[in-house]
Write a protein that holds these residues in place. Sequence first.
Motif, PDB file in Angstrom:
ATOM      1  N   HIS A 124      -5.730  -5.875  12.565  1.00  0.00           N
ATOM      2  CA  HIS A 124      -5.071  -5.935  11.266  1.00  0.00           C
ATOM      3  C   HIS A 124      -6.054  -5.407  10.230  1.00  0.00           C
ATOM      4  CE1 HIS A 124      -1.582  -8.418  12.450  1.00  0.00           C
ATOM      5  NE2 HIS A 124      -2.396  -8.757  13.440  1.00  0.00           N
ATOM      6  N   VAL A 125      -5.561  -4.554   9.331  1.00  0.00           N
ATOM      7  CA  VAL A 125      -6.429  -3.942   8.325  1.00  0.00           C
ATOM      8  C   VAL A 125      -5.795  -4.065   6.941  1.00  0.00           C
ATOM      9  CG1 VAL A 125      -7.513  -2.282   9.893  1.00  0.00           C
ATOM     10  CG2 VAL A 125      -5.404  -1.658   8.727  1.00  0.00           C
ATOM     11  N   ASN A 126      -6.641  -3.950   5.912  1.00  0.00           N
ATOM     12  CA  ASN A 126      -6.156  -3.884   4.541  1.00  0.00           C
ATOM     13  C   ASN A 126      -5.498  -2.528   4.338  1.00  0.00           C
ATOM     14  OD1 ASN A 126      -7.348  -6.380   3.993  1.00  0.00           O
ATOM     15  ND2 ASN A 126      -9.267  -5.435   3.393  1.00  0.00           N
ATOM     16  N   ALA A 127      -4.480  -2.495   3.503  1.00  0.00           N
ATOM     17  CA  ALA A 127      -3.789  -1.237   3.234  1.00  0.00           C
ATOM     18  C   ALA A 127      -3.479  -1.150   1.745  1.00  0.00           C
ATOM     19  CB  ALA A 127      -2.494  -1.156   4.041  1.00  0.00           C
ATOM     20  N   ALA A 128      -3.550   0.051   1.219  1.00  0.00           N
ATOM     21  CA  ALA A 128      -3.177   0.308  -0.166  1.00  0.00           C
ATOM     22  C   ALA A 128      -2.066   1.346  -0.158  1.00  0.00           C
ATOM     23  CB  ALA A 128      -4.378   0.804  -0.954  1.00  0.00           C
ATOM     24  N   PHE A 129      -1.080   1.162  -1.007  1.00  0.00           N
ATOM     25  CA  PHE A 129       0.013   2.121  -1.073  1.00  0.00           C
ATOM     26  C   PHE A 129       0.651   2.077  -2.443  1.00  0.00           C
ATOM     27  CE2 PHE A 129       1.711  -1.828   0.490  1.00  0.00           C
ATOM     28  CZ  PHE A 129       2.913  -1.982  -0.180  1.00  0.00           C
ATOM     29  N   SER A 130       1.397   3.135  -2.752  1.00  0.00           N
ATOM     30  CA  SER A 130       2.117   3.245  -4.021  1.00  0.00           C
ATOM     31  C   SER A 130       3.610   3.193  -3.742  1.00  0.00           C
ATOM     32  CB  SER A 130       1.787   4.567  -4.705  1.00  0.00           C
ATOM     33  OG  SER A 130       0.433   4.613  -5.031  1.00  0.00           O
ATOM     34  N   LEU A 131       4.334   2.642  -4.706  1.00  0.00           N
ATOM     35  CA  LEU A 131       5.779   2.518  -4.562  1.00  0.00           C
ATOM     36  C   LEU A 131       6.431   2.863  -5.900  1.00  0.00           C
ATOM     37  CD1 LEU A 131       8.114   1.508  -2.688  1.00  0.00           C
ATOM     38  CD2 LEU A 131       7.838  -0.695  -3.797  1.00  0.00           C
ATOM     39  N   PRO A 132       7.232   3.914  -5.949  1.00  0.00           N
ATOM     40  CA  PRO A 132       7.942   4.224  -7.199  1.00  0.00           C
ATOM     41  C   PRO A 132       9.206   3.381  -7.330  1.00  0.00           C
ATOM     42  CG  PRO A 132       8.311   5.949  -5.581  1.00  0.00           C
ATOM     43  CD  PRO A 132       7.399   4.948  -4.942  1.00  0.00           C
ATOM     44  N   ILE A 133       9.413   2.853  -8.516  1.00  0.00           N
ATOM     45  CA  ILE A 133      10.613   2.052  -8.805  1.00  0.00           C
ATOM     46  C   ILE A 133      11.272   2.647 -10.048  1.00  0.00           C
ATOM     47  CG2 ILE A 133      11.468  -0.224  -9.519  1.00  0.00           C
ATOM     48  CD1 ILE A 133      10.305  -0.833  -6.989  1.00  0.00           C
TER      49      ILE A 133
ATOM     50  N   ILE B  87       5.089 -10.831   5.387  1.00  0.00           N
ATOM     51  CA  ILE B  87       4.735  -9.436   5.612  1.00  0.00           C
ATOM     52  C   ILE B  87       3.731  -9.381   6.757  1.00  0.00           C
ATOM     53  CG2 ILE B  87       3.683  -7.370   4.622  1.00  0.00           C
ATOM     54  CD1 ILE B  87       4.489  -8.395   1.865  1.00  0.00           C
ATOM     55  N   TYR B  88       4.002  -8.504   7.706  1.00  0.00           N
ATOM     56  CA  TYR B  88       3.070  -8.285   8.807  1.00  0.00           C
ATOM     57  C   TYR B  88       2.165  -7.124   8.405  1.00  0.00           C
ATOM     58  CZ  TYR B  88       6.362 -11.249  11.207  1.00  0.00           C
ATOM     59  OH  TYR B  88       7.171 -12.305  11.543  1.00  0.00           O
ATOM     60  N   PRO B  89       0.845  -7.340   8.413  1.00  0.00           N
ATOM     61  CA  PRO B  89      -0.071  -6.312   7.897  1.00  0.00           C
ATOM     62  C   PRO B  89      -0.122  -5.053   8.760  1.00  0.00           C
ATOM     63  CG  PRO B  89      -1.295  -8.161   8.800  1.00  0.00           C
ATOM     64  CD  PRO B  89       0.153  -8.531   8.874  1.00  0.00           C
ATOM     65  N   ALA B  90      -0.732  -4.024   8.195  1.00  0.00           N
ATOM     66  CA  ALA B  90      -0.910  -2.757   8.903  1.00  0.00           C
ATOM     67  C   ALA B  90      -1.890  -2.952  10.060  1.00  0.00           C
ATOM     68  CB  ALA B  90      -1.442  -1.699   7.947  1.00  0.00           C
ATOM     69  N   ILE B  91      -1.752  -2.091  11.062  1.00  0.00           N
ATOM     70  CA  ILE B  91      -2.609  -2.189  12.251  1.00  0.00           C
ATOM     71  C   ILE B  91      -3.286  -0.848  12.486  1.00  0.00           C
ATOM     72  CG2 ILE B  91      -2.651  -2.524  14.749  1.00  0.00           C
ATOM     73  CD1 ILE B  91      -0.321  -4.468  14.399  1.00  0.00           C
ATOM     74  N   LYS B  92      -4.590  -0.899  12.696  1.00  0.00           N
ATOM     75  CA  LYS B  92      -5.380   0.285  13.037  1.00  0.00           C
ATOM     76  C   LYS B  92      -6.223  -0.067  14.249  1.00  0.00           C
ATOM     77  CE  LYS B  92      -7.138   4.357  11.986  1.00  0.00           C
ATOM     78  NZ  LYS B  92      -6.350   5.556  11.896  1.00  0.00           N
TER      79      LYS B  92
ATOM     80  N   LEU C 180      -2.408  -4.599   0.287  1.00  0.00           N
ATOM     81  CA  LEU C 180      -1.927  -5.576   1.257  1.00  0.00           C
ATOM     82  C   LEU C 180      -3.107  -5.975   2.123  1.00  0.00           C
ATOM     83  CD1 LEU C 180       0.418  -7.128   2.578  1.00  0.00           C
ATOM     84  CD2 LEU C 180       0.754  -5.151   4.056  1.00  0.00           C
ATOM     85  N   SER C 181      -3.461  -7.238   2.085  1.00  0.00           N
ATOM     86  CA  SER C 181      -4.620  -7.699   2.849  1.00  0.00           C
ATOM     87  C   SER C 181      -4.291  -7.766   4.335  1.00  0.00           C
ATOM     88  CB  SER C 181      -5.074  -9.074   2.361  1.00  0.00           C
ATOM     89  OG  SER C 181      -4.171 -10.059   2.792  1.00  0.00           O
ATOM     90  N   LYS C 182      -5.331  -7.895   5.135  1.00  0.00           N
ATOM     91  CA  LYS C 182      -5.112  -7.984   6.579  1.00  0.00           C
ATOM     92  C   LYS C 182      -4.497  -9.310   6.989  1.00  0.00           C
ATOM     93  CE  LYS C 182     -10.057  -8.608   7.165  1.00  0.00           C
ATOM     94  NZ  LYS C 182     -11.213  -8.015   7.794  1.00  0.00           N
ATOM     95  N   THR C 183      -4.375 -10.241   6.032  1.00  0.00           N
ATOM     96  CA  THR C 183      -3.685 -11.503   6.313  1.00  0.00           C
ATOM     97  C   THR C 183      -2.232 -11.468   5.852  1.00  0.00           C
ATOM     98  OG1 THR C 183      -4.469 -12.430   4.217  1.00  0.00           O
ATOM     99  CG2 THR C 183      -5.805 -12.872   6.198  1.00  0.00           C
ATOM    100  N   GLY C 184      -1.796 -10.338   5.245  1.00  0.00           N
ATOM    101  CA  GLY C 184      -0.409 -10.191   4.834  1.00  0.00           C
ATOM    102  C   GLY C 184      -0.136 -10.592   3.395  1.00  0.00           C
TER     103      GLY C 184
END
Length: 158
Positions: free
Chosen positions: A144-153, A135-140, A97-101
């Motif tokens: 606003h920062v880039n974020a990486a995450f995993s999602l099980p489906i 989507i509102y990006p992650a904040i550090k 997820l980029s810092k621009t959402g």
Amino acid sequence: MRLIFTFLLVFLLTSCDFFMVKKTSSQDILNEELNAFNWTDVDEYPSFSSCDSIKVKSDRKDCFQNSLAIHIWEFLKKEKITVTQDITDTIVLNFNLSKTGVLKLTDSKMATATRKEIPNIEALITQSLDSLPKIYPAIKRGQHVNAAFSLPIIINVN
């Protein structure tokens, strides 16, 4: 008396080191701050507008992940997926997820049987991301920062 005077003189001459202030360079302060900085966690997780009212950090993360999973599931439910055998698999989707959402699927891990039966599954998931709400990006630290995450489906096709 002379002994006391000598003792005070020696004490004053050797105690000057105790009163010296040690200078800390700005580079040392920066290095200390960078070492103490937790690079793997964010102050606020990404969110949808429906999750903004949640104040607890872990609940907000769960809301974001559940909303994303439900959105993908609803999209896949509308698609006509034809298979030759029943499939029950958990697909692990890796996102950036980029810092621009902007959300982008970077990788997916699934069983070979699932990939063989539904060869266009990644394309369908990527297509489902096009209709996501904002989507509102992650904040550090207020940025606003880039974020990486995993999602099980869980995929269950009969």
